[in-house]
Design a protein around this motif. Sequence first.
Motif, PDB file in Angstrom:
ATOM      1  N   THR A   1      21.725 -25.548 -23.466  1.00 49.78           N
ATOM      2  CA  THR A   1      22.460 -26.065 -22.311  1.00 49.78           C
ATOM      3  C   THR A   1      21.740 -25.672 -21.027  1.00 49.78           C
ATOM      4  O   THR A   1      21.421 -24.494 -20.813  1.00 49.78           O
ATOM      5  CB  THR A   1      23.895 -25.504 -22.299  1.00 49.78           C
ATOM      6  OG1 THR A   1      24.554 -25.871 -23.508  1.00 49.78           O
ATOM      7  CG2 THR A   1      24.672 -26.036 -21.121  1.00 49.78           C
TER       8      THR A   1
ATOM      9  N   GLN B   1      27.379 -24.366 -12.781  1.00 47.91           N
ATOM     10  CA  GLN B   1      27.008 -24.464 -14.186  1.00 47.91           C
ATOM     11  C   GLN B   1      26.111 -23.300 -14.599  1.00 47.91           C
ATOM     12  O   GLN B   1      25.464 -22.672 -13.769  1.00 47.91           O
ATOM     13  CB  GLN B   1      26.315 -25.807 -14.459  1.00 47.91           C
ATOM     14  CG  GLN B   1      27.232 -26.990 -14.266  1.00 47.91           C
ATOM     15  CD  GLN B   1      26.567 -28.314 -14.610  1.00 47.91           C
ATOM     16  OE1 GLN B   1      25.407 -28.358 -14.991  1.00 47.91           O
ATOM     17  NE2 GLN B   1      27.313 -29.403 -14.475  1.00 47.91           N
TER      18      GLN B   1
ATOM     19  N   ASN C   1      33.634 -23.871 -23.484  1.00 47.73           N
ATOM     20  CA  ASN C   1      32.974 -24.426 -22.302  1.00 47.73           C
ATOM     21  C   ASN C   1      31.750 -25.253 -22.677  1.00 47.73           C
ATOM     22  O   ASN C   1      31.505 -26.326 -22.124  1.00 47.73           O
ATOM     23  CB  ASN C   1      32.567 -23.301 -21.344  1.00 47.73           C
ATOM     24  CG  ASN C   1      33.763 -22.591 -20.739  1.00 47.73           C
ATOM     25  OD1 ASN C   1      34.867 -23.146 -20.672  1.00 47.73           O
ATOM     26  ND2 ASN C   1      33.561 -21.354 -20.314  1.00 47.73           N
ATOM     27  N   ARG C   2      30.973 -24.741 -23.636  1.00 49.68           N
ATOM     28  CA  ARG C   2      29.750 -25.456 -24.037  1.00 49.68           C
ATOM     29  C   ARG C   2      30.089 -26.777 -24.734  1.00 49.68           C
ATOM     30  O   ARG C   2      29.406 -27.778 -24.546  1.00 49.68           O
ATOM     31  CB  ARG C   2      28.897 -24.585 -24.952  1.00 49.68           C
ATOM     32  CG  ARG C   2      28.495 -23.217 -24.402  1.00 49.68           C
ATOM     33  CD  ARG C   2      27.538 -23.288 -23.215  1.00 49.68           C
ATOM     34  NE  ARG C   2      28.196 -23.571 -21.964  1.00 49.68           N
ATOM     35  CZ  ARG C   2      28.849 -22.651 -21.228  1.00 49.68           C
ATOM     36  NH1 ARG C   2      28.935 -21.402 -21.650  1.00 49.68           N
ATOM     37  NH2 ARG C   2      29.381 -22.997 -20.069  1.00 49.68           N
TER      38      ARG C   2
ATOM     39  N   GLU D   1      31.196 -29.366 -22.255  1.00 47.93           N
ATOM     40  CA  GLU D   1      30.027 -29.945 -21.592  1.00 47.93           C
ATOM     41  C   GLU D   1      29.283 -30.916 -22.497  1.00 47.93           C
ATOM     42  O   GLU D   1      28.760 -31.943 -22.037  1.00 47.93           O
ATOM     43  CB  GLU D   1      29.105 -28.808 -21.124  1.00 47.93           C
ATOM     44  CG  GLU D   1      29.726 -27.960 -20.035  1.00 47.93           C
ATOM     45  CD  GLU D   1      29.150 -26.554 -19.925  1.00 47.93           C
ATOM     46  OE1 GLU D   1      29.574 -25.805 -19.026  1.00 47.93           O
ATOM     47  OE2 GLU D   1      28.281 -26.197 -20.750  1.00 47.93           O
TER      48      GLU D   1
ATOM     49  N   ARG E   1      37.133 -26.353 -17.589  1.00 49.08           N
ATOM     50  CA  ARG E   1      36.535 -25.324 -18.427  1.00 49.08           C
ATOM     51  C   ARG E   1      37.299 -24.027 -18.158  1.00 49.08           C
ATOM     52  O   ARG E   1      38.062 -23.928 -17.201  1.00 49.08           O
ATOM     53  CB  ARG E   1      35.066 -25.103 -18.070  1.00 49.08           C
ATOM     54  CG  ARG E   1      34.129 -26.310 -18.193  1.00 49.08           C
ATOM     55  CD  ARG E   1      32.800 -25.865 -17.593  1.00 49.08           C
ATOM     56  NE  ARG E   1      31.736 -26.819 -17.549  1.00 49.08           N
ATOM     57  CZ  ARG E   1      31.557 -27.760 -16.638  1.00 49.08           C
ATOM     58  NH1 ARG E   1      32.478 -27.939 -15.698  1.00 49.08           N
ATOM     59  NH2 ARG E   1      30.481 -28.523 -16.631  1.00 49.08           N
TER      60      ARG E   1
ATOM     61  N   ASN F   1      34.179 -29.388 -12.350  1.00 47.04           N
ATOM     62  CA  ASN F   1      34.586 -29.653 -13.730  1.00 47.04           C
ATOM     63  C   ASN F   1      34.324 -31.097 -14.148  1.00 47.04           C
ATOM     64  O   ASN F   1      34.242 -31.391 -15.342  1.00 47.04           O
ATOM     65  CB  ASN F   1      36.070 -29.312 -13.921  1.00 47.04           C
ATOM     66  CG  ASN F   1      36.290 -27.848 -14.253  1.00 47.04           C
ATOM     67  OD1 ASN F   1      35.683 -27.327 -15.182  1.00 47.04           O
ATOM     68  ND2 ASN F   1      37.140 -27.181 -13.492  1.00 47.04           N
TER      69      ASN F   1
ATOM     70  N   THR G   1      29.139 -32.353 -15.924  1.00 48.00           N
ATOM     71  CA  THR G   1      28.758 -31.582 -17.110  1.00 48.00           C
ATOM     72  C   THR G   1      27.244 -31.584 -17.284  1.00 48.00           C
ATOM     73  O   THR G   1      26.539 -32.476 -16.812  1.00 48.00           O
ATOM     74  CB  THR G   1      29.449 -32.131 -18.378  1.00 48.00           C
ATOM     75  OG1 THR G   1      29.339 -33.553 -18.422  1.00 48.00           O
ATOM     76  CG2 THR G   1      30.922 -31.751 -18.395  1.00 48.00           C
ATOM     77  N   ASN G   2      26.778 -30.570 -17.993  1.00 42.97           N
ATOM     78  CA  ASN G   2      25.378 -30.185 -18.009  1.00 42.97           C
ATOM     79  C   ASN G   2      24.458 -31.123 -18.787  1.00 42.97           C
ATOM     80  O   ASN G   2      24.893 -31.828 -19.692  1.00 42.97           O
ATOM     81  CB  ASN G   2      25.243 -28.790 -18.629  1.00 42.97           C
ATOM     82  CG  ASN G   2      26.202 -27.785 -18.052  1.00 42.97           C
ATOM     83  OD1 ASN G   2      27.373 -28.074 -17.834  1.00 42.97           O
ATOM     84  ND2 ASN G   2      25.729 -26.577 -17.827  1.00 42.97           N
TER      85      ASN G   2
END
Length: 415
Positions: A115, A122, A155-156, A159, A183, A192, A195-196
Amino acid sequence: MRYCLILLFCCCQIYGLQAQSRTDTLLRNLISREASPALKHILQYPDSFRYQLIYTQIDRDAHNQPHFKHYYLDVDADKYFNPASTVKLPVALLALEKLKELKAEGITGNTPMLTDSSWSGQVTVHTDSTAENGLPSIYHYIKRIFLISDNDAYNRLYEFVGQQTIHEKLWDKGYKRARIVRRFMPLSEEENRHTNAIRFEDNGKSIYAQPPAYSTLAFDYSKKITMGTAYMDKNDKLVPLPMDFTRQNNLPLEDLQQLLQSVLFPASVPASRRFNITEDDYRFLYRYMSQYPSETTYPKYDTTEYFDSYTKFFLFKGAGHNIPPYMRVFNKTGWSYGFLTDAAYIVDFKHNVEFMLTGTIYVNRDGILNDDKYEYEEDGYPFFKEIGKIIYGYELQRQRAHNPDLSQFRIDYTK
């Protein structure tokens, strides 16, 4: 015409009352008859404790097909409770759905997932010290979610799936009131939505790159939701106003029960409400939804802190390692802001008993939110433990036309 309009109005009023709070006499009488004085005290104050409960009986036919009967106690989709970590269940399921879609890219549940940081707030995650190979992956994140309700793992996966996809998929399956917009880290509403960027690698070589995503969805925040009389802000300063939950996550109790049922008994829900995951993924989920922290090496947990009943509220919370070896609980819990919630499928292999319990309660005597002063130990956990014992005792003596074959839920946790 006037008579018809009056009759229609009365019917709408009755329906509205039923829609607001649903209670079945069987469940209320069963609990009231067996309740201790402490539990009776809680039951007397539904507005203060905001409890809701769904008891699901499971009866098998001659072909071992399960049939479900739900009983409700003060269940109301408009009575807000903070779902806390229970939202990790649908996000984990959606991550497995997306994983299946990426199978053509050569990605499996164990493929290292890296990630990157693509927006303010982030974090970059390229390693996982709890994994055997030191690398993060979808499967390992899901293990951590169910074993100890790990926030970073959620959280991961949030994302990986993306905020917009989470809602489009859940709404399409019929969970129209589900809202998972946060998250579990200090981020703004806008952060929020972003996302990554994520990469999957095989032997150090990138095999798939997912670009950053942004959610353009509009959410309905028209109904204001506040709780308590005051709250502590991020600077630990007391704010003498109710805490605003209007833009927080939301997952009604009936939706949570149906999500769990759809995973454990996918054939029991319409095809449109099922998750498109593989049989191997189902088996993987069953293992880690029911496994104890003491039974895993990777991750390795301190079992004095993460004891066997750490995330098993009904029947066992606080019992440490005293869960009978012939029983297993397949579940997902959540706890935050004084709310405790558990959605559980409980199996007794010795007595051939199975049932589901899904419940929530709010324990916050001083009315102050975010002060870490909640009556989890005094009121919350005992509520779940006693409710579980009452229903389990009833299930032990309840007559069934056919004994269930529960072999599909027997797992060898040593392998």
